[in-house]
Design a protein around this motif. Structure first.
Motif, PDB file in Angstrom:
ATOM      1  N   ARG A 172      -0.877  10.035   2.391  1.00  9.49           N
ATOM      2  CA  ARG A 172      -0.401   8.417   2.471  1.00  9.49           C
ATOM      3  C   ARG A 172       1.064   8.563   2.946  1.00  9.49           C
ATOM      4  O   ARG A 172       1.745   9.819   2.690  1.00  9.49           O
ATOM      5  CB  ARG A 172      -0.403   7.778   1.179  1.00  9.49           C
TER       6      ARG A 172
ATOM      7  N   LYS B 288       2.835  -8.020   2.895  1.00  6.00           N
ATOM      8  CA  LYS B 288       2.537  -7.761   4.453  1.00  6.00           C
ATOM      9  C   LYS B 288       3.691  -8.615   5.141  1.00  6.00           C
ATOM     10  O   LYS B 288       4.008  -8.039   6.115  1.00  6.00           O
ATOM     11  CB  LYS B 288       1.310  -8.256   4.607  1.00  6.00           C
TER      12      LYS B 288
ATOM     13  N   ARG C 290       6.716  -6.980   7.779  1.00  5.97           N
ATOM     14  CA  ARG C 290       6.881  -7.625   9.247  1.00  5.97           C
ATOM     15  C   ARG C 290       8.541  -7.569   9.327  1.00  5.97           C
ATOM     16  O   ARG C 290       8.888  -7.704  10.203  1.00  5.97           O
ATOM     17  CB  ARG C 290       6.076  -8.673   9.115  1.00  5.97           C
TER      18      ARG C 290
ATOM     19  N   PRO D  18       6.861  -0.584  10.841  1.00  5.17           N
ATOM     20  CA  PRO D  18       5.672  -0.414  12.131  1.00  5.17           C
ATOM     21  C   PRO D  18       4.436  -0.807  11.132  1.00  5.17           C
ATOM     22  O   PRO D  18       3.844  -0.077  10.060  1.00  5.17           O
ATOM     23  CB  PRO D  18       5.789   0.976  12.357  1.00  5.17           C
ATOM     24  N   ALA D  19       3.535  -1.525  11.961  1.00  8.07           N
ATOM     25  CA  ALA D  19       2.189  -1.836  11.594  1.00  8.07           C
ATOM     26  C   ALA D  19       1.386  -0.528  11.408  1.00  8.07           C
ATOM     27  O   ALA D  19       0.399  -0.457  10.383  1.00  8.07           O
ATOM     28  CB  ALA D  19       1.538  -2.666  12.235  1.00  8.07           C
ATOM     29  N   GLU D  20       1.486   0.534  12.296  1.00 13.05           N
ATOM     30  CA  GLU D  20       0.632   1.552  12.166  1.00 13.05           C
ATOM     31  C   GLU D  20       1.066   2.519  11.205  1.00 13.05           C
ATOM     32  O   GLU D  20       0.148   3.151  10.647  1.00 13.05           O
ATOM     33  CB  GLU D  20       0.777   2.451  13.377  1.00 13.05           C
ATOM     34  N   MET D  21       1.950   2.377  10.214  1.00 13.94           N
ATOM     35  CA  MET D  21       2.556   2.932   9.330  1.00 13.94           C
ATOM     36  C   MET D  21       1.437   2.806   8.257  1.00 13.94           C
ATOM     37  O   MET D  21       1.185   3.735   7.231  1.00 13.94           O
ATOM     38  CB  MET D  21       3.990   2.520   8.730  1.00 13.94           C
ATOM     39  N   ASP D  22       1.015   1.353   8.140  1.00 16.22           N
ATOM     40  CA  ASP D  22       0.086   1.187   6.993  1.00 16.22           C
ATOM     41  C   ASP D  22       0.527   1.324   5.581  1.00 16.22           C
ATOM     42  O   ASP D  22      -0.081   1.943   4.786  1.00 16.22           O
ATOM     43  CB  ASP D  22      -1.350   1.630   7.152  1.00 16.22           C
TER      44      ASP D  22
END
Length: 391
Positions: free
Chosen positions: A174, A298, A302, A307-311
């Motif tokens: 993770r 979430k 933002r 970054p969204a790709e970091m999840d």
């Protein structure tokens, strides 16, 4: 030729030829009931040898009632879960795994019909059907435990779950947040949840532990947090405060002094009143729920520019703080105590080497090589290594 010559009565059991031409072995079990071999045999000698083996099992007290294992796996699994002393959330999780991944495929089979090849086939089919590897590993561990109990209950002779490594959950690594990212999220999230983000990171708490905190669990004088309960959310939406999964989960946690003002501000503005008042409540005064909080989380990601790709999940902040603790020099036992684990397995995850630290080790080794080449006599390797790694 068989040692049981014609006219001599067998000492144990008997064999007879069936109209089909095959041979049947029969005997009286230790329980005094007449029994027969589960299969017939091509030859009389094979039937007699089977009786010899069965008699030896009885003498060694290894005989298992062949009718005992006729209970279906589904029935036995239900009894097994019911008889376990499990936390409510864990019980629900076990029941879900059995309902979705065991009962439709193996549930109608008798315990003594579930063989090692069947288990291998079941696992391969689950993976082929795109069931997550983590889910399959968890279900396999549950099955292994169920069959281990069946062995103890003398219902089967051997556990059919014998696939090496099948119960190991190899979840992917993770992400860890940076210090700037943690504070960016804390500043971006709804103010009532700012402290929740900070405690998830710097006290390494789980969501269930965070929402179970009460005012009395916080000692500002000693800057200590006392974890005593965890809130579990059931599938039907009910929330239950219970003890942590293990005794190690009940623990005191020392807090960084830098969080004192954040805690004071939160207690004044958002926590419920009274010693038993909850530290964290939702806008309507209820216990925060994972689904509702995830929407807030979430949005904060933002707004914080993560970054969204970091999840990044909230639980990853626990991972982040634990990694920082390990890098600060905390021992394995200290990590176990802080994160509330009774086994070393989880704590060792946080003692992994970072890339930066690996480069530092390589640079230190290079210093050893250089100084060893430049020094005619044997160098003081311990002194060189200490100096190199402290740079």
């Amino acid at each position: 030729m068989s040692g049981n010559s014609k006219g001599r009565k067998r000492r144990f059991g008997s064999v007879r030829k069936l109209p089909s031409g095959r041979w049947q072995a029969r005997y009286i079990g230790p329980d005094g009931l007449p029994r027969k071999a589960p299969d017939t045999f091509d030859r009389k000698r094979d039937a007699e040898q089977w009786l010899v083996g069965t008699e030896a099992e009885i003498l060694r007290k290894e005989w298992i009632d062949p009718d005992a294992g006729k209970i279906t796996l589904g029935e036995y699994a239900d009894d097994w879960v019911r008889e376990r002393d499990l936390k409510a959330r864990t019980r629900e999780e076990y029941e879900r795994h059995i309902r979705l991944h065991v009962r439709p495929f193996l549930g109608d089979l008798a315990l003594n019909e579930v063989t090692a090849p069947r288990i291998r086939g079941w696992r391969a089919d689950r993976l082929a059907d795109d069931v997550g590897t983590s889910t399959v590993a968890k279900t396999y561990r549950i099955l292994h435990a169920i069959f281990a109990t069946a062995v103890d209950d003398d219902l089967i002779r051997r556990n059919p779950c014998r696939i090496k490594g099948a119960g190991q959950d190899k979840a992917e690594e993770r992400p860890t947040a940076t210090l700037d990212q943690v504070f960016a999220i804390a500043n971006a999230i709804q103010p009532r949840y700012r402290l929740l983000v900070l405690l998830a990171t710097f006290a390494q708490l789980r969501f269930g532990e965070l929402v179970a905190l009460r005012r009395r669990n916080v000692d500002l004088d000693s800057m200590e947090l006392r974890v005593r309960r965890a809130t579990a959310e059931m599938e039907d939406g009910t929330q239950v405060d219970d003890d942590p999964k293990s005794d190690a989960g009940k623990r005191p946690i020392s807090l960084p002094a830098g969080l004192k003002k954040d805690i004071q501000a939160h207690l004044e503005s958002f926590a419920q009143t009274g010693p038993n008042g909850r530290l964290f409540v939702g806008p309507q005064g209820g216990i925060p729920r994972r689904r509702n909080f995830n929407r807030v989380w979430k949005k904060a990601l933002r707004d914080a520019g993560i970054p969204a790709e970091m999840d990044l999940h909230l639980h990853d902040l626990r991972h982040t703080g634990s990694t920082w603790s390990a890098q600060s020099g905390a021992t394995l036992k200290e990590l176990m105590a802080r994160i509330g684990h009774s086994s070393t397995r989880a704590a060792m995850i946080y003692q992994h080497a970072t890339r930066d630290r690996d480069h530092a080790i390589a640079a230190a080794l290079d210093t050893l090589i250089t100084e060893a080449r430049d020094t005619p006599s044997r160098p003081d390797l311990a002194r060189i290594w200490h100096a190199a790694t402290e740079r």
